[in-house]
Write an enzyme that holds these catalytic residues in place. Structure first.
Site, PDB file in Angstrom:
ATOM      1  N   ASP A   9      44.068  32.670  42.868  1.00 47.38           N
ATOM      2  CA  ASP A   9      44.579  33.526  43.655  1.00 47.38           C
ATOM      3  C   ASP A   9      45.681  32.798  44.502  1.00 47.38           C
ATOM      4  O   ASP A   9      45.954  31.602  44.227  1.00 47.38           O
ATOM      5  CB  ASP A   9      43.703  33.959  44.852  1.00 47.38           C
ATOM      6  N   ALA A  11      47.679  33.678  48.066  1.00 44.52           N
ATOM      7  CA  ALA A  11      47.802  33.435  49.655  1.00 44.52           C
ATOM      8  C   ALA A  11      46.218  32.967  50.009  1.00 44.52           C
ATOM      9  O   ALA A  11      45.368  33.874  49.457  1.00 44.52           O
ATOM     10  CB  ALA A  11      48.147  34.572  50.441  1.00 44.52           C
ATOM     11  N   LYS A  50      47.383  45.932  48.939  1.00 44.17           N
ATOM     12  CA  LYS A  50      47.599  45.881  50.420  1.00 44.17           C
ATOM     13  C   LYS A  50      47.328  47.467  51.170  1.00 44.17           C
ATOM     14  O   LYS A  50      47.069  47.606  52.256  1.00 44.17           O
ATOM     15  CB  LYS A  50      48.799  45.231  50.821  1.00 44.17           C
ATOM     16  N   ASP A 183      39.953  32.814  47.766  1.00 43.53           N
ATOM     17  CA  ASP A 183      39.417  32.524  49.031  1.00 43.53           C
ATOM     18  C   ASP A 183      38.906  33.739  49.928  1.00 43.53           C
ATOM     19  O   ASP A 183      38.819  33.666  50.948  1.00 43.53           O
ATOM     20  CB  ASP A 183      40.588  31.671  49.667  1.00 43.53           C
TER      21      ASP A 183
END
Length: 264
Positions: A9, A11, A50, A183
């Protein structure tokens, strides 16, 4: 069993320690409409495309109730798209400042490449967003072999399509010769759905949600409690392994290879 590729991934995993770039923007677009959302709520859908993240926020019962109190009705698709357009505009202006590789990532990537391991990546950011992030990260020394965004496939996380596209481009098969590192909960689901070894990284993650300074200054017992909460969340959502920092990843690879483990 040889691990041939690792799909990271972005960010909160390889750049933007704590995944802070989108956080305040999500809070700001709701605040502008008189609807307050918490940091915890803003973080919960992290890792999704998003616009899906905005939609997921509007579907949270507390936020939906607050929206109905303010507007007299539940959020519509028009509302979601209007907020997303504002989100994009603000995020584009700040993304270059949130593309710094997390400490140790570049060294781990270099070591993996020395082992002949290919480096792929997936993200919840759009292609236009990643054009900014990837360019800035490359200037700072981090450039994976391949990048897939939700714009490049029929659907983003938790669907496995971005991982499959990485596998095709990197020419790696079967999928259990690849590791997905991320994450967020959606990263864990993406990796498992793709049939890959799935690893959750804790320090610097969106799930932990702490800055480097907060990690360094926090009482060790309190920090350990928070780490274990995130570790359990990753495992509950499909992680085969968890690591606190990226420096532990090679130990996981060696464990998989030496033990001839089979994905269950």
């Amino acid at each position: 069993m040889k691990i041939e590729a690792v799909i990271f991934d972005w960010a909160g995993t390889t750049v933007d320690y704590g995944c802070f770039a989108p956080l305040e923007v999500f809070m700001k677009i709701f605040h502008k409409r008189g609807v307050e959302i918490t940091v915890e709520e803003a973080r919960k859908p992290m890792g999704l495309l998003k616009i899906d993240h905005v939609r997921a926020l509007t579907e949270m019962p507390r936020i939906a109730d607050e929206w109905k109190r303010v507007f007299g009705q539940l959020p519509t698709e028009v509302d979601i798209h209007e907020m997303y357009e504002e989100f994009e505009e603000i995020l584009f202006s700040i993304l270059p400042s949130y593309a710094t590789p997390i400490e140790g990532v570049k060294e781990v990537i270099a070591s993996l490449r020395e082992r002949g391991i290919k480096i792929g990546s997936t993200t919840g950011y759009t292609r236009e967003m990643m054009d900014i992030v990837a360019k800035e990260a490359a200037l700072q020394g981090y450039k994976p072999d391949f990048l897939v965004t939700p714009d490049d496939v029929p659907a983003g996380r938790p669907y496995p399509w971005m991982c499959y596209k990485n596998a095709m481009e990197l020419d790696v098969y079967p999928m259990n010769h690849m590791i997905k590192v991320g994450d967020t909960v959606s990263d864990m689901k993406e990796g498992r759905n793709a049939g890959m070894w799935t690893v959750g990284v804790i320090l610097g993650s969106s799930e932990l949600g702490l800055t480097e300074e907060e990690v360094e200054s926090m009482d060790s017992v309190e920090l350990r409690e928070k780490i274990e909460v995130v570790r359990n969340r990753f495992v509950e959502n499909g992680a085969h392994f968890t690591i606190e920092t990226m420096q532990e990843l090679e130990n996981i690879i060696e464990h998989i290879e030496k033990q001839e483990l089979i994905i269950s």
